[in-house]
Design a protein around this motif. Structure first.
Motif: not given
Length: 346
Positions: A62-68, A73-80
Motif C-alpha cells: 500500500l505504500v505506493g497508494v499512500i504516495e499517490l 494532493c487528494l482532498p479526502l481521508p483515504l489514507p486515514e
C-alpha cells in the motif's frame, strides 16, 4: 498486487484531480462524488483481513497508494480510512465502509459506558461518518466515535486548506469499543498517522521535483534554459537528494511494518520526511521564482501540503526527541544492536 493497486488509483486520480478541482475543494471541502468512486474501488478496505471482506494487503503493497495520495494532493481521508480499517481488522472488528478518520490527539475518558472529552486536529472531522482513537490505560481500547448531536465540531484547517477539526463529546455513546490487539501500543494512532504523512510527503516531494525539473528545462533566460545554469543544477540536485532519501526511508518503514508498526523505522522516516519537506518546498519555489507563488500555478498545492504534513502527527523535533530517548533508555550496549537489528529494544 502492488502494481495493480497503484496503476488503478493513479488513473482514477489523474482523471478526477485537476488543479482547479483541488483549489475549489478548499471552499466546498467535501468531494462526495470522488469519495464514492474511491469507495466503490475498494481501496479503503484494502488492508482488511479476507475473513472480514477485505483484500488483506500489506503496508508494503500500500505504500505506493499512500504516495499517490500525496502526489495528487487528494482532498479526502483515504489514507486515514485505510489505516483505521487496518487497526480495526487487527482487533478483529468489522471494517467501516464510509469515510473514517483517526484522532491521535485527544483526552477522551469513559465512565459508565459514556465517552467524554475532545478529539483535536481530526482530518476531515466535520465530514467523516466515524473517527477511530485509542484510549490508554491498563487495558487500552480502540474506540469508534460518530460525530452526531452529542458532538460539538469546531472547524479549523491547516495551511493547505484541509479540514483539521476539533470534536467535543459529552456523555456520548461509542459506536464500538474493542480491546487493542496484542503487539500494538496505545501510541499506534500517532505512529500510524506519522507513517501516512511520510508517504504523502514522499509523493508530493517527487511531484514537486518533476514540476521543477520540467520548468527549468522549458524556461529560457539569457539565451539558454535555466537548467543549464550551475546554481540551478545544484538546487535540483539538493531537491532530488531529499526526495530520494525520503522515499527510501518511507519504503523501509512500510516494508518493516508487518503486523505491528516498525517504531524505529517510522520515527526515522518522519524525521527524514519532515526535514525534506521544508527544504524541498523552499528549493522548488527557489528554482521557479515568482511564478511558483501564483495561485494559478499548481506548485503551491504541493508545497502548502508539505509545510502542513511535516508537523502533523508529530514534528521533526518531536520524533527526534522520541528516538533519542528510546535509544538512551536502551543503554550504550544496545546502541549498535538497535541499529543493526532495525528495531528498538523492549
Amino acid at each position: 498486487m502492488k502494481e495493480i493497486l497503484e496503476a488503478t488509483l493513479e488513473k482514477l486520480f489523474a482523471d478526477q484531480l485537476q488543479p482547479e478541482q483541488l483549489i475549489a475543494s478548499e471552499q466546498t471541502q467535501w468531494q462526495a462524488p470522488l469519495w464514492t468512486l474511491i469507495e466503490d474501488s475498494g481501496f479503503s478496505l484494502a488492508m482488511v483481513p479476507e475473513a472480514l471482506g477485505g483484500a488483506q494487503a500489506s503496508w508494503h503493497e500500500l505504500v505506493g497508494v499512500i504516495e499517490l495520495c500525496g502526489k495528487f494532493c487528494l482532498p479526502l481521508p483515504l489514507p486515514e480510512s485505510i489505516f483505521a480499517n487496518w487497526l480495526l481488522g487487527c482487533c478483529g472488528a468489522e471494517p467501516i465502509t464510509g469515510p473514517v478518520s483517526i484522532a491521535a490527539e485527544h483526552n477522551l475518558t469513559v465512565h459508565n459506558g459514556k465517552v467524554t472529552g475532545e478529539m483535536r486536529n481530526v482530518p476531515w472531522g466535520r465530514s467523516v461518518s466515524q473517527v477511530v482513537a485509542v484510549i490508554g490505560g491498563e487495558q487500552p481500547r480502540v474506540v469508534v466515535m460518530a460525530p452526531s448531536a452529542s458532538c460539538t465540531v469546531t472547524e479549523t484547517t491547516n495551511i493547505a486548506g484541509e479540514p483539521r477539526d476539533h470534536l467535543q463529546f459529552e456523555q456520548a455513546v461509542a459506536e464500538l469499543t474493542v480491546p487493542l490487539a496484542a503487539g500494538l501500543t496505545e501510541q499506534v494512532v500517532l505512529l500510524g498517522g506519522a507513517m501516512l504523512r511520510t508517504a504523502q510527503i514522499s509523493g508530493a516531494l517527487a511531484e514537486s521535483m518533476l514540476l521543477a525539473t520540467s520548468y527549468v528545462n522549458e524556461r529560457v533566460q539569457f539565451g539558454r534554459p535555466l537548467a543549464k545554469f550551475q546554481v540551478v543544477q545544484h538546487q535540483l540536485a539538493v531537491l532530488a537528494e531529499h526526495a530520494a532519501a525520503t522515499r527510501v526511508a518511507v519504503q523501509a518503514a512500510f516494508a518493516q511494518s508487518s503486523g505491528a508498526l516498525a517504531e524505529l523505522a517510522l520515527m526515522t522516516a518522519k524525521i527524514v520526511a519532515a526535514e525534506a519537506a521544508g527544504i524541498g518546498a523552499s528549493t522548488a519555489h527557489g528554482v521557479h521564482g515568482a511564478i511558483g507563488f501564483t495561485h494559478e500555478y499548481r506548485l503551491h498545492l504541493l508545497t502548502r501540503r508539505l509545510w502542513s504534513w511535516r508537523s502533523e502527527f508529530g514534528s521533526e523535533v518531536y520524533w527526534a526527541e522520541q528516538l533519542g530517548q528510546a535509544v538512551c533508555r536502551a543503554g550504550a550496549e544496545q546502541y549498535w544492536p538497535t541499529i543493526t537489528r532495525q528495531e528498538l529494544s523492549a
